[in-house]
Design a protein around this motif. Structure first.
Motif, PDB file in Angstrom:
ATOM      1  N   SER A  71      33.480  39.311  42.114  1.00 21.50           N
ATOM      2  CA  SER A  71      34.519  38.973  41.724  1.00 21.50           C
ATOM      3  C   SER A  71      34.921  37.705  40.610  1.00 21.50           C
ATOM      4  CB  SER A  71      35.936  38.783  42.592  1.00 21.50           C
ATOM      5  OG  SER A  71      35.868  38.058  43.130  1.00 21.50           O
ATOM      6  N   LEU A 118      35.640  41.901  33.842  1.00 21.37           N
ATOM      7  CA  LEU A 118      35.675  41.068  34.234  1.00 21.37           C
ATOM      8  C   LEU A 118      34.617  39.667  33.225  1.00 21.37           C
ATOM      9  CD1 LEU A 118      35.294  41.175  37.661  1.00 21.37           C
ATOM     10  CD2 LEU A 118      37.188  40.991  37.343  1.00 21.37           C
ATOM     11  N   ARG A 170      37.733  42.962  40.926  1.00 14.39           N
ATOM     12  CA  ARG A 170      39.021  43.146  40.025  1.00 14.39           C
ATOM     13  C   ARG A 170      40.300  42.949  40.523  1.00 14.39           C
ATOM     14  NH1 ARG A 170      43.371  44.340  35.928  1.00 14.39           N
ATOM     15  NH2 ARG A 170      43.167  46.669  36.523  1.00 14.39           N
TER      16      ARG A 170
END
Lengths: 382, 334
Positions: free
Chosen positions: B159, B186, B221
């Motif tokens: 993440s 991302l 995310r």
């Protein structure tokens, strides 16, 4: 009576600190406070600590609320004599806030640098004046700070800025630690590490320094003072190795073994008298360090060489008397890594065992440790 | 410390591992680009530029542009892994994975088991996932629950840029097949990433926020959204622990159960479809292992059980948001 109004601002405890959270006020509004009184408990992403008042007088206004997170320099409270009227204090608070808003973000913080030393790359952070003071006198002898096993130069974040007010203060990462290269030039024993620090001093163009060493770093400082007394102006030992055989090998082995948050948190609990000081960020930073390639073999080699068989391999107690360098010891009474009893190797006048502090006494009691170091190096300068 | 993007972090991990270990090779569609055609060499570096610069350093022997046949090059990567290389294959969009399920599910995932522990398959399959890219239903799915379902596969969902580098290095050094999920929204996220190589162990959750009131579990995310929600809630006096498991196989169930034991409340945020997804899996885990700790029913924040819409307005309505997480947290606090 004085009509001076003095601000109490959010302190900057180390480079990484940009803001702090006011956990609790420890004094009431209206109380008379002395300089050095514990007035606030402040939490940063790294540590929670008490803040000692930089000024004396009556606390007229608690500007910061408990639970509030504020940037470094933000107004926390106002001190003034009782004769100063409320309107003047209101005006002071408003003016301070406006000024702080205009000043905006603080100037860029100094960054550590990487320098090639003999056989390794040292990471060093230099704070304080570079050269001769304004008075035209020569530069004061610099302070060199050496962290302990598994630490790095940021361990001194509550100490280095305070000591750098009037002289250069350089904190380094030992080989295998922090941002330094993870090779150990010459091995993991104290003598080899002291040789590496000598190399780092040469790379930093430091001919002579006051050494401040924590734990393993203390033994390295003593070794350096024995090997090259001309390069050492004084030695401050903080919960130091090298003064007795005992060391908490459960901690050393636990630190090497811990690769998960829970284990690491449990392990580093032994470092503090007050484990509530250990923050999530502190544990995360340690895990991030330990994941770097080369760290585990380096820590293993140092533990095997310096603490073989659960005993400290290098002892300096017999050599202290002949050492032409002044040495002081600062210890946390509740040190669970190296017993505070080892401090008795140092003469009474130069031995300071602080209550309510553990192995990280310089983080738990920074104000007192800083005062002791500053007074000692000033006296040693003559 | 230097700030680097998620994209740079993965590129750095690949570069450092390729320097360290000559057995590491890359393969996939346009991982370099420009092969066999006039014009620019290393034109692409993969569809998102993640592998750009690797072919000039390591050459076409180790950075292999493949034909557009996922079934072929994923099979080739698995075979190469079984015979001594450590390939990193780029499958571009996870939505295309279907054509190579046999290679992954029946071959790579089973070799260690079927050969009595005597075979290893150190292959990494990189793949993009997730919605928000206006790329419609065939290029926006999550699908990590499918791979988590198969024993023998390891499933990684970073993440942040810091996690992406450390988890990629661990994936390459791991002896089992690893499916490495990169959320396509991302790639430009910045984080402090050490220059030195480091490996993050699989099966260790990251706690991105700590609080006593509610446990929020999120992946990919969704971790960003959960952090946003937790920060907004904290200003109102509700303290959340946000747990990012980072890998769904193996999964750090201990961290989830320990936190729920303290908070008694659980919200699971998952961008995958709600049926047989990770949200349902985590909710079931807590229902079975920590039922008596619960002070409120578990809430799941997921998209509806429909394909990802192409209409931007519908796609935005489809995805979980920080506001929906806040609402769910308030729901379990009520």
């Amino acid at each position: 009576m004085s009509d001076a109004i003095r601000p109490i601002g959010m302190p900057k405890w180390g480079l990484a600190m940009t803001e702090g959270k006011v956990n609790a006020w420890l004094v009431e509004e209206g109380a008379e406070i002395a300089q050095g009184d514990e007035i606030l408990e402040i939490e940063t992403s790294k540590i929670t600590n008490v803040f000692e008042s930089p000024v004396a007088g009556r606390l007229r206004r608690r500007v910061a609320a408990e639970g509030e997170t504020l940037p470094v320099g933000a107004l926390l409270g106002v001190v003034a004599d009782g004769g100063v009227d409320e309107a003047a204090i209101d005006a002071f608070v408003a003016q301070y806030r406006q000024h702080a808003a205009e000043a905006g973000a603080a100037a860029a913080a100094p960054e550590p640098v990487l320098l090639p030393a003999e056989g390794w790359t040292v990471r060093a952070l230099r704070l304080g004046p570079e050269a001769a003071g304004e008075s035209g006198t020569g530069p004061a002898t610099p302070v060199l700070m050496i962290h302990g096993f598994g630490g790095d130069l940021l361990n001194w974040q509550l100490n280095q800025p305070a000591l750098a007010a009037d002289r250069a203060v350089v904190a380094i990462d030992l080989p295998g630690h922090g941002g330094a290269s993870k090779v150990l030039p010459g091995g993991g024993d104290i003598a080899a590490l002291a040789g590496a620090v000598r190399g780092a001093m040469a790379a930093l163009a430091i001919e002579r320094a006051h050494l401040v060493g924590h734990s393993l770093g203390g033994a390295i400082a003593l070794q350096l003072a024995c090997d090259a007394p001309e390069a050492v102006a004084s030695v401050t030992l903080v919960c130091s190795a090298g003064l007795g055989p005992e060391i908490n090998t459960d901690y050393i082995e636990g630190f090497i073994a811990a690769d998960r948050r829970r284990e690491m948190k449990a392990t580093v609990t032994a470092l503090f008298a007050d484990p509530s000081l250990i923050s999530r960020d502190m544990v995360d930073d340690l895990l991030k360090y330990k994941r770097l390639d080369g760290v585990l073999p380096a820590l293993r080699a140092i533990a095997d060489a310096a603490f073989a068989g659960g005993r400290q391999a290098a002892m300096f107690t017999d050599r202290l008397a002949a050492l032409p360098v002044p040495v002081q010891a600062i210890w946390g009474e509740a040190d669970r890594i190296i017993p505070a009893a080892h401090a008795t190797a140092i003469a009474d006048a130069r031995r300071h065992v602080l209550p309510d502090a553990g192995h990280m006494v310089h983080m738990e009691r920074p104000e007192e440790v800083n005062r002791l170091i500053a007074a000692f190096v000033t006296a040693a300068d003559g | 410390m230097a700030k680097k993007s998620f994209r740079q972090a993965i590129n750095e991990a690949l570069t450092q591992e390729m320097r360290r270990d000559p057995r590491v090779v890359l393969m996939g569609e346009d991982v370099a680009g420009g092969l066999g055609s006039p014009g620019e060499d290393d034109a692409w570096g993969g569809p998102m530029g993640v592998t750009k610069g690797l072919m000039p350093e390591f050459g076409r022997e180790r950075v292999l542009d493949t034909p557009i046949t996922e079934s072929g090059f994923i099979g080739a990567a698995i075979g190469a892994a079984a015979t001594g290389l450590r390939p990193v294959a780029d499958l571009m969009f996870v939505d295309f994975m279907g054509v190579c399920f046999d290679q992954i599910f029946n071959q790579a995932a089973k070799f260690r088991y079927m050969f009595g522990g005597k075979a290893v398959t150190p292959v990494v399959i990189r793949t993009m996932f997730g919605a928000g890219f206006r790329a419609a239903s065939q290029h926006s799915q999550c699908l990590y629950p499918l791979f988590t379902h198969i024993p023998g596969l390891k499933v990684v969902i970073p993440s942040s840029a810091y996690d992406a580098k450390g988890l990629m290095i661990q994936a390459i050094r791991d002896d089992d097949p690893v499916i490495f999920f990169e959320h396509k929204m991302l790639y430009d996220d910045m984080d402090e990433v050490p220059d030195e190589p480091y490996a993050i162990p699989f099966g260790e959750a990251n706690l991105t926020r700590e609080g006593d009131d509610v446990t929020v579990v999120a992946l990919g995310r969704m971790v960003k959204l959960a952090n946003e929600a937790a920060d907004a809630l904290r200003r109102d006096g509700v303290a959340c622990t946000v747990i990012d498991p980072r890998t769904t196989s193996p999964m750090d169930t201990d961290s989830i159960l320990e936190s729920v034991g303290e908070t008694g409340r659980l919200v699971v945020v998952d961008e995958a479809h709600p049926r047989c997804g990770m949200a349902a899996d985590v909710a079931a885990l807590v229902a079975q292992e920590a039922f008596r700790a619960l002070k409120a029913p578990v809430r799941m924040v997921t998209p509806p059980h429909v394909p990802v819409p192409f209409s931007p307005a519908l796609e935005d309505a489809y995805l979980p948001t920080a506001a929906r997480i806040v609402e769910a947290v308030r729901g379990v606090m009520a």
